[in-house]
Scaffold this active site. Structure first.
Site, PDB file in Angstrom:
ATOM      1  N   ASP A   1       1.003  -1.319  -0.074  1.00 20.02           N
ATOM      2  CA  ASP A   1       0.020   0.022   0.028  1.00 20.02           C
ATOM      3  C   ASP A   1       0.619   1.165  -0.103  1.00 20.02           C
ATOM      4  OD1 ASP A   1      -3.222   0.528   1.266  1.00 20.02           O
ATOM      5  OD2 ASP A   1      -1.888   1.979   0.605  1.00 20.02           O
TER       6      ASP A   1
ATOM      7  N   SER B   1     -10.371   9.798   8.080  1.00 13.68           N
ATOM      8  CA  SER B   1     -11.574   9.329   7.434  1.00 13.68           C
ATOM      9  C   SER B   1     -11.394   8.023   7.091  1.00 13.68           C
ATOM     10  CB  SER B   1     -11.771  10.247   6.150  1.00 13.68           C
ATOM     11  OG  SER B   1     -10.885   9.846   5.245  1.00 13.68           O
TER      12      SER B   1
ATOM     13  N   LEU C   1     -10.497   5.799   9.396  1.00 13.33           N
ATOM     14  CA  LEU C   1     -10.430   5.038  10.791  1.00 13.33           C
ATOM     15  C   LEU C   1     -11.984   4.472  11.266  1.00 13.33           C
ATOM     16  CD1 LEU C   1      -8.122   6.991  12.774  1.00 13.33           C
ATOM     17  CD2 LEU C   1      -7.667   5.267  11.718  1.00 13.33           C
ATOM     18  N   HIS C   2     -12.954   4.748  10.482  1.00 16.50           N
ATOM     19  CA  HIS C   2     -14.233   3.935  10.792  1.00 16.50           C
ATOM     20  C   HIS C   2     -14.273   2.682  10.337  1.00 16.50           C
ATOM     21  CE1 HIS C   2     -15.362   4.995   6.867  1.00 16.50           C
ATOM     22  NE2 HIS C   2     -16.425   4.087   6.973  1.00 16.50           N
ATOM     23  N   ARG C   3     -13.488   2.329   9.430  1.00 19.26           N
ATOM     24  CA  ARG C   3     -13.433   1.112   8.935  1.00 19.26           C
ATOM     25  C   ARG C   3     -11.978   0.237   8.797  1.00 19.26           C
ATOM     26  NH1 ARG C   3     -13.090   4.802   4.708  1.00 19.26           N
ATOM     27  NH2 ARG C   3     -11.637   4.309   2.863  1.00 19.26           N
TER      28      ARG C   3
ATOM     29  N   CYS D   1     -10.331 -16.737 -14.138  1.00 15.66           N
ATOM     30  CA  CYS D   1      -9.574 -15.650 -13.496  1.00 15.66           C
ATOM     31  C   CYS D   1     -10.580 -14.489 -13.557  1.00 15.66           C
ATOM     32  CB  CYS D   1      -8.267 -15.229 -14.375  1.00 15.66           C
ATOM     33  SG  CYS D   1      -8.688 -14.554 -15.972  1.00 15.66           S
TER      34      CYS D   1
ATOM     35  N   CYS E   1     -12.367 -13.675 -16.559  1.00 17.61           N
ATOM     36  CA  CYS E   1     -13.098 -14.895 -17.029  1.00 17.61           C
ATOM     37  C   CYS E   1     -14.793 -14.333 -16.536  1.00 17.61           C
ATOM     38  CB  CYS E   1     -12.973 -16.217 -16.503  1.00 17.61           C
ATOM     39  SG  CYS E   1     -11.506 -16.734 -17.266  1.00 17.61           S
TER      40      CYS E   1
ATOM     41  N   CYS F   1     -14.475   4.305  -2.564  1.00 21.27           N
ATOM     42  CA  CYS F   1     -15.195   4.562  -1.304  1.00 21.27           C
ATOM     43  C   CYS F   1     -15.155   6.005  -0.903  1.00 21.27           C
ATOM     44  CB  CYS F   1     -14.326   4.034  -0.424  1.00 21.27           C
ATOM     45  SG  CYS F   1     -14.066   2.171  -0.716  1.00 21.27           S
TER      46      CYS F   1
ATOM     47  N   CYS G   1      -6.440 -15.979 -19.586  1.00 20.25           N
ATOM     48  CA  CYS G   1      -6.054 -17.321 -19.215  1.00 20.25           C
ATOM     49  C   CYS G   1      -6.591 -17.955 -20.440  1.00 20.25           C
ATOM     50  CB  CYS G   1      -6.664 -17.998 -18.080  1.00 20.25           C
ATOM     51  SG  CYS G   1      -8.428 -17.989 -18.112  1.00 20.25           S
TER      52      CYS G   1
ATOM     53  N   CYS H   1     -21.851  19.985  -9.025  1.00 19.11           N
ATOM     54  CA  CYS H   1     -21.961  18.498  -8.460  1.00 19.11           C
ATOM     55  C   CYS H   1     -20.990  18.658  -7.355  1.00 19.11           C
ATOM     56  CB  CYS H   1     -21.869  17.762  -9.425  1.00 19.11           C
ATOM     57  SG  CYS H   1     -20.485  17.422 -10.483  1.00 19.11           S
TER      58      CYS H   1
HETATM   59 ZN   LIG Z   1      -9.572 -16.074 -17.533  1.00 20.35          ZN
END
Ligand SMILES: [Zn+2]
Length: 460
Positions: free
Chosen positions: A78, A85, A87-89, A197, A200, A214, A298, A413
């Site tokens: 990561d 923002s 920390l709630h999850r 995969c 697919c 999110c 694949c 918006c």
């Molecule tokens: Zn595949």
């Protein structure tokens, strides 16, 4: 003690048939007595290497259970830092670690749960150049990311390196989980009985207009948490039961795959509705097809290679064509947030209608004075109905706005994308009365309003 514990001081050996140390025995005893696990399942976990890509809402709960279960080597990828923002999850981080790299924050938390595993931080985002070099070091991959381009990249590399992939996703009020490429058959070996995969199952990415992260759509902690925990459960099962391996203990991936490992792939879907009554609890399991003959990754004529991926073929960003703020509306149909504010403040703007197309939850935190909320989703449905059934175009406008034929309309918006589509749709419907009425987009939405006009605006 008569149990098979070995000496407390003995360094663990890399074998699936050694004694457990006293600490290992004590720590893992409650899960080892579960039918199907036993000492051998536990040793497989201890000797395995799992990569968790994403240290967020899925990755945190997933990593907690992976660490707790005693997986021997846990890599975490990561590139982000911990924000309030999150920390709630993202329950593997903490207020005291705001600003830390997420991988470091999560590993600090995991070491507290279980100091025995070897934790490997990869403090950057996965990209086509580094993906294969990282993934090749592990036995199983958990996709805990939140963007489509990375999902396709992870799956493609897992196909080529033959790594099982436990993939989950969650946005707003729903989550999904699927085990892919497990056991991992060679690229091009096409038979419906072999596992699919990601490509697919999801041949094309969702349309850009429906792609929200999110941050855009909001997300409920327990929903994403549930999917992360379920991901950990599947990964533990695969490793402890050796479901990803041929029947022999030689790790010979060319050996035939036992029938018991070739189960029908299933997509688990969880939906959660805050606006509904208590329950019903909504879990659904959709049976998915196996490998697709013509799958890009694949399938039997696939030309996908690790070298190609590294050098930009395929181009994941173009394939998923994420929305950009550089839209096609001509400049005369657009006004910056600061110019709108200044001309309005000087009284130079004629009486007009200001439409705010954010969802009502966003609108409820605050809006520009006089704005009327017309949520984008409902607007699109109404526009489609008018197009289908006919009727006066101005019917799409909010009833409380009594407008003259030439009263201008401004549209704002969240970040300036939906508003442009709204302007286009209004013109398409004829709401501009053949050019008599000006319809303008406020560039950059309420984010720009916060940046250019009102820094205290509660932008979410
Ligand atoms: Zn595949």
């Amino acid at each position: 003690m008569t149990a098979d514990t070995g000496a407390a001081s003995a360094a663990p050996m890399k074998s699936n048939d050694r004694r457990l140390t006293y600490e290992e025995f004590e720590r893992y005893s409650r899960q080892m007595i579960v039918p199907g696990m036993g000492k051998h399942g536990q040793l497989r976990l201890i000797n395995s290497r799992i990569l968790i890509i994403g240290a967020g809402g899925l990755g945190c709960p997933a990593a907690q259970y992976i660490a707790g279960a005693g997986v021997g080597t846990i890599g975490i990828v990561d590139g982000d830092t911990v924000e309030i923002s999150n920390l709630h999850r993202q329950v593997g981080h903490a207020t005291s670690r705001l600003g830390w790299k997420k991988v470091d924050s999560l590993i600090a938390h995991l070491k507290d749960i279980n100091p025995l595993p070897n934790y490997i931080p990869h403090p950057f985002h996965l990209d086509p150049q580094n993906a294969a070099d990282i993934i090749t070091q592990y036995d199983l991959v958990m996709d805990c990311t939140d963007n489509p381009a990375t999902r396709y990249l992870i799956s493609d590399v897992c196909v080529l390196l033959r790594k099982p992939l436990v993939s989950a996703a969650s946005v707003q009020k729903s989550g999904q989980l699927i085990v892919l490429n497990c056991p991992p058959a060679p690229q091009g070996l096409v038979d419906k009985k072999y596992p699919p995969c990601y490509r697919c199952c999801f041949k094309k990415p969702p349309p850009p207009s429906s792609m929200v992260s999110c941050g855009e759509a909001g997300i409920m902690g327990p929903v994403v948490g549930m999917m992360g925990v379920a991901q950990a459960g599947e990964a533990i099962k695969i490793i402890a039961s050796a479901l990803h391996l041929p029947p022999s203990s030689t790790n010979d991936l060319t050996a035939p795959i036992p029938e018991r490992n070739l189960q029908q792939p299933t997509l688990l879907i969880y939906t959660y509705d805050l606006e509904s009554a208590v329950g019903p609890y909504s879990f659904r399991a959709l049976r998915m097809a196996g490998r697709r003959k013509n799958c890009f990754a694949c399938g039997e004529n696939s030309t996908l290679t690790l070298e190609g991926i590294k050098t930009g073929n395929p181009n994941y960003v173009t394939f998923c064509s994420p929305p950009t703020t550089d839209h096609a509306l001509p400049p005369e149909d657009r006004i910056t947030a600061s110019k709108y504010h200044e001309t309005r403040a000087r009284g130079e703007l004629p009486a007009h209608l200001l439409i705010d197309t954010r969802e009502k939850e966003h609108f409820s935190f605050g809006a520009i004075d006089g704005a009327i909320n017309v949520p984008f989703g409902r607007f699109l449905m109404n526009a489609a109905a008018i197009k289908r059934d006919g009727g006066p175009p101005d019917q799409i406008l909010p009833a409380e706005a009594a407008l003259g034929d030439d009263t201008p309309i401004f549209v704002v918006c969240r970040r300036g994308l939906d508003s442009q589509e709204t302007v286009e749709k209004l013109k398409e419907l004829g709401v501009d009365h053949g050019g008599k009425r000006k319809i303008m987009d406020i560039v950059g939405g309420m984010k720009a309003w916060k940046d250019e006009v009102d820094p205290t605006f509660p932008f979410v």
